[in-house]
Design a protein around this motif. Sequence first.
Motif, PDB file in Angstrom:
ATOM      1  N   PHE A  73      45.565  68.259  -1.886  1.00  0.00           N
ATOM      2  CA  PHE A  73      44.754  67.130  -1.445  1.00  0.00           C
ATOM      3  C   PHE A  73      43.379  67.155  -2.118  1.00  0.00           C
ATOM      4  O   PHE A  73      42.851  66.108  -2.511  1.00  0.00           O
ATOM      5  CB  PHE A  73      44.612  67.142   0.077  1.00  0.00           C
ATOM      6  CG  PHE A  73      45.917  66.924   0.789  1.00  0.00           C
ATOM      7  CD1 PHE A  73      46.436  65.649   0.931  1.00  0.00           C
ATOM      8  CD2 PHE A  73      46.634  67.994   1.293  1.00  0.00           C
ATOM      9  CE1 PHE A  73      47.650  65.432   1.576  1.00  0.00           C
ATOM     10  CE2 PHE A  73      47.842  67.802   1.940  1.00  0.00           C
ATOM     11  CZ  PHE A  73      48.355  66.523   2.076  1.00  0.00           C
ATOM     12  N   VAL A  74      42.813  68.339  -2.262  1.00  0.00           N
ATOM     13  CA  VAL A  74      41.536  68.477  -2.961  1.00  0.00           C
ATOM     14  C   VAL A  74      41.700  68.097  -4.430  1.00  0.00           C
ATOM     15  O   VAL A  74      40.886  67.374  -5.008  1.00  0.00           O
ATOM     16  CB  VAL A  74      40.988  69.911  -2.816  1.00  0.00           C
ATOM     17  CG1 VAL A  74      39.783  70.131  -3.721  1.00  0.00           C
ATOM     18  CG2 VAL A  74      40.606  70.187  -1.359  1.00  0.00           C
ATOM     19  N   ALA A  75      42.762  68.604  -5.053  1.00  0.00           N
ATOM     20  CA  ALA A  75      43.020  68.275  -6.460  1.00  0.00           C
ATOM     21  C   ALA A  75      43.211  66.770  -6.633  1.00  0.00           C
ATOM     22  O   ALA A  75      42.690  66.168  -7.582  1.00  0.00           O
ATOM     23  CB  ALA A  75      44.250  69.029  -6.954  1.00  0.00           C
ATOM     24  N   SER A  76      43.936  66.149  -5.721  1.00  0.00           N
ATOM     25  CA  SER A  76      44.177  64.709  -5.814  1.00  0.00           C
ATOM     26  C   SER A  76      42.896  63.918  -5.582  1.00  0.00           C
ATOM     27  O   SER A  76      42.699  62.844  -6.171  1.00  0.00           O
ATOM     28  CB  SER A  76      45.241  64.290  -4.800  1.00  0.00           C
ATOM     29  OG  SER A  76      46.486  64.887  -5.101  1.00  0.00           O
ATOM     30  N   ALA A  77      42.026  64.426  -4.730  1.00  0.00           N
ATOM     31  CA  ALA A  77      40.751  63.745  -4.491  1.00  0.00           C
ATOM     32  C   ALA A  77      39.917  63.695  -5.760  1.00  0.00           C
ATOM     33  O   ALA A  77      39.203  62.715  -6.008  1.00  0.00           O
ATOM     34  CB  ALA A  77      39.978  64.451  -3.377  1.00  0.00           C
ATOM     35  N   LYS A  78      39.993  64.738  -6.576  1.00  0.00           N
ATOM     36  CA  LYS A  78      39.281  64.715  -7.854  1.00  0.00           C
ATOM     37  C   LYS A  78      39.802  63.579  -8.732  1.00  0.00           C
ATOM     38  O   LYS A  78      39.025  62.907  -9.425  1.00  0.00           O
ATOM     39  CB  LYS A  78      39.439  66.049  -8.584  1.00  0.00           C
ATOM     40  CG  LYS A  78      38.702  67.210  -7.947  1.00  0.00           C
ATOM     41  CD  LYS A  78      38.910  68.446  -8.800  1.00  0.00           C
ATOM     42  CE  LYS A  78      38.330  69.681  -8.156  1.00  0.00           C
ATOM     43  NZ  LYS A  78      38.616  70.884  -8.963  1.00  0.00           N
ATOM     44  N   ARG A  79      41.091  63.365  -8.706  1.00  0.00           N
ATOM     45  CA  ARG A  79      41.652  62.265  -9.491  1.00  0.00           C
ATOM     46  C   ARG A  79      41.154  60.932  -8.954  1.00  0.00           C
ATOM     47  O   ARG A  79      40.886  59.997  -9.712  1.00  0.00           O
ATOM     48  CB  ARG A  79      43.177  62.320  -9.440  1.00  0.00           C
ATOM     49  CG  ARG A  79      43.863  61.288 -10.301  1.00  0.00           C
ATOM     50  CD  ARG A  79      45.352  61.523 -10.393  1.00  0.00           C
ATOM     51  NE  ARG A  79      45.664  62.766 -11.072  1.00  0.00           N
ATOM     52  CZ  ARG A  79      46.890  63.158 -11.381  1.00  0.00           C
ATOM     53  NH1 ARG A  79      47.923  62.383 -11.082  1.00  0.00           N
ATOM     54  NH2 ARG A  79      47.093  64.311 -11.986  1.00  0.00           N
ATOM     55  N   ALA A  80      40.978  60.860  -7.630  1.00  0.00           N
ATOM     56  CA  ALA A  80      40.530  59.609  -7.008  1.00  0.00           C
ATOM     57  C   ALA A  80      39.080  59.279  -7.355  1.00  0.00           C
ATOM     58  O   ALA A  80      38.698  58.110  -7.337  1.00  0.00           O
ATOM     59  CB  ALA A  80      40.700  59.698  -5.491  1.00  0.00           C
ATOM     60  N   VAL A  81      38.262  60.297  -7.659  1.00  0.00           N
ATOM     61  CA  VAL A  81      36.850  60.032  -7.976  1.00  0.00           C
ATOM     62  C   VAL A  81      36.567  60.116  -9.478  1.00  0.00           C
ATOM     63  O   VAL A  81      35.433  59.938  -9.903  1.00  0.00           O
ATOM     64  CB  VAL A  81      35.900  60.998  -7.226  1.00  0.00           C
ATOM     65  CG1 VAL A  81      36.071  60.853  -5.727  1.00  0.00           C
ATOM     66  CG2 VAL A  81      36.108  62.450  -7.658  1.00  0.00           C
ATOM     67  N   ALA A  82      37.582  60.386 -10.273  1.00  0.00           N
ATOM     68  CA  ALA A  82      37.386  60.447 -11.718  1.00  0.00           C
ATOM     69  C   ALA A  82      36.881  59.106 -12.225  1.00  0.00           C
ATOM     70  O   ALA A  82      37.391  58.055 -11.860  1.00  0.00           O
ATOM     71  CB  ALA A  82      38.696  60.808 -12.419  1.00  0.00           C
ATOM     72  N   GLY A  83      35.862  59.157 -13.036  1.00  0.00           N
ATOM     73  CA  GLY A  83      35.226  57.939 -13.506  1.00  0.00           C
ATOM     74  C   GLY A  83      33.959  57.635 -12.737  1.00  0.00           C
ATOM     75  O   GLY A  83      33.042  56.996 -13.262  1.00  0.00           O
ATOM     76  N   VAL A  84      33.905  58.088 -11.482  1.00  0.00           N
ATOM     77  CA  VAL A  84      32.661  58.017 -10.711  1.00  0.00           C
ATOM     78  C   VAL A  84      31.801  59.226 -11.053  1.00  0.00           C
ATOM     79  O   VAL A  84      30.589  59.124 -11.235  1.00  0.00           O
ATOM     80  CB  VAL A  84      32.961  57.976  -9.195  1.00  0.00           C
ATOM     81  CG1 VAL A  84      31.665  57.954  -8.380  1.00  0.00           C
ATOM     82  CG2 VAL A  84      33.837  56.786  -8.856  1.00  0.00           C
ATOM     83  N   VAL A  85      32.449  60.377 -11.117  1.00  0.00           N
ATOM     84  CA  VAL A  85      31.800  61.621 -11.532  1.00  0.00           C
ATOM     85  C   VAL A  85      32.723  62.352 -12.496  1.00  0.00           C
ATOM     86  O   VAL A  85      33.914  62.062 -12.570  1.00  0.00           O
ATOM     87  CB  VAL A  85      31.502  62.553 -10.330  1.00  0.00           C
ATOM     88  CG1 VAL A  85      30.459  61.963  -9.407  1.00  0.00           C
ATOM     89  CG2 VAL A  85      32.793  62.866  -9.565  1.00  0.00           C
ATOM     90  N   GLY A  86      32.173  63.313 -13.205  1.00  0.00           N
ATOM     91  CA  GLY A  86      33.010  64.205 -13.983  1.00  0.00           C
ATOM     92  C   GLY A  86      33.647  65.234 -13.062  1.00  0.00           C
ATOM     93  O   GLY A  86      33.115  65.553 -11.993  1.00  0.00           O
ATOM     94  N   THR A  87      34.798  65.740 -13.445  1.00  0.00           N
ATOM     95  CA  THR A  87      35.453  66.787 -12.663  1.00  0.00           C
ATOM     96  C   THR A  87      35.943  67.873 -13.602  1.00  0.00           C
ATOM     97  O   THR A  87      36.131  67.650 -14.797  1.00  0.00           O
ATOM     98  CB  THR A  87      36.664  66.248 -11.871  1.00  0.00           C
ATOM     99  OG1 THR A  87      37.690  65.836 -12.786  1.00  0.00           O
ATOM    100  CG2 THR A  87      36.262  65.078 -10.987  1.00  0.00           C
ATOM    101  N   ASP A  88      36.125  69.055 -13.041  1.00  0.00           N
ATOM    102  CA  ASP A  88      36.854  70.066 -13.789  1.00  0.00           C
ATOM    103  C   ASP A  88      38.338  69.705 -13.709  1.00  0.00           C
ATOM    104  O   ASP A  88      38.696  68.633 -13.215  1.00  0.00           O
ATOM    105  CB  ASP A  88      36.574  71.464 -13.237  1.00  0.00           C
ATOM    106  CG  ASP A  88      36.993  71.633 -11.780  1.00  0.00           C
ATOM    107  OD1 ASP A  88      37.225  70.619 -11.106  1.00  0.00           O
ATOM    108  OD2 ASP A  88      37.070  72.777 -11.307  1.00  0.00           O
TER     109      ASP A  88
END
Length: 434
Positions: free
Chosen positions: A219-234
């Motif tokens: 769920f945490v990993a998927s949340a990063k995908r959901a905010v990609a483009g708003v912020v950078g992610t590892d």
Amino acid sequence: MRTIDLRGRELSPAGMLAAVPRATQARAEALETATRIVDDVRDRGEAALREQAERFDRVTDHAVRVPAEHLTEALASVDPTVRAALEEAIVRVRQGSEAQVPAPQITEIGPGARILQRWQPVARAGVYIPGGKAPLASSVVMNVVPAQVAGVQHIALASPPQADHDGRIHPTILAAAALLGISEVYAMGGAGAIGALAWGVPTIGLDPVDVVSGPGNNFVASAKRAVAGVVGTDSEAGATEILIVADASADPRLVAADLISQAEHDEQASAVLVTDAVELAEQVAVEVDRQAAATRHSERVRVALDGPQSAIVLVDDRAMATAFSNAYAPEHLELHLVDAEEAASAFTSAGAVFVGDQTPVSLGDYMAGSNHVLPTGGQARYAPGLGAYTFLRPQQVISYDREALASVREGVVALANAEVLPAHGEAIEARFTA
């Protein structure tokens, strides 16, 4: 653990990928759920975070923005042995991270023409530290130290509130944060925390960050995908994975122990053995059953090992084992091979490679000096693990004098006209006309 027998099969790269054990349905469901949670935090801020804390963490009326005294108290009460281990891990990870910061470079294109290549840190980073099934104080070190080495000035840390600690973050996590001088800490967990870091929550003083990093469940990993483009992610460092490539020389007791060590993280954890030695596979299966029954988190381990994401994979030979591993692209790859050092170069797709039976993943989780925040779900084919570079942006600074510009004047104008962008060329010519 189930057995996947690939012997005697000619598999294309696509066929090899299809044979890889993955919990694909679980990941798809996690993305749908995580997106809803992130959107809720974006729309309703603190209210959504508090509802999520009650639902997922069984915590109400807690301090979402952690008071300074919580950090001070945690550091004062942490076990001295644990503190010493954290301090040593900090030293080792700092050494490993410092090697990841490139020096500025100047390229002389020609007389009076140069390009400076420099790496600029982001202004603000948000790091997520899991604290549900395991309070990962070591992840504080793995996230914060690279950001500090990169030169990030403002670091916000988030970790779930704990019902067993009166709604506070786990004290060992707080102690690690205090050791590293982190004072901006938030008691919020899961996908909601990722959303909060990305979007900001004004009522608790949380400004949006530029980059979000840290491990967690799917769920945490998927949340990063959901905010990609708003912020950078590892990379999406989701439920942990270990793949062990072993030959007949391997010790089945150690192979089983290492598979179990990662399976205890989460019921969604992946544990895979790839071998061309049938007898070893049989011995490992027996050892896994014996050791799993005796370990503290035996029920969690059993669910992970019996899931579709875990398996013993039988292959014809080393070449097939290598091809399978590179197709799988595991988060953690262990090589239990008679010639492990020589063989390591052929294994090109893995978050981190642990060479030889005296280099277990557990070492990398804590004290190797490498980083344990690594790509999962096959992303190691194209994405790196966390490092100082995660928080750096390569930037080119171009400097031409008049003579250098004159030397390329004709070429720039010609290309601009060829692309039917005449104003580009006119901007060059303006510098040479009265």
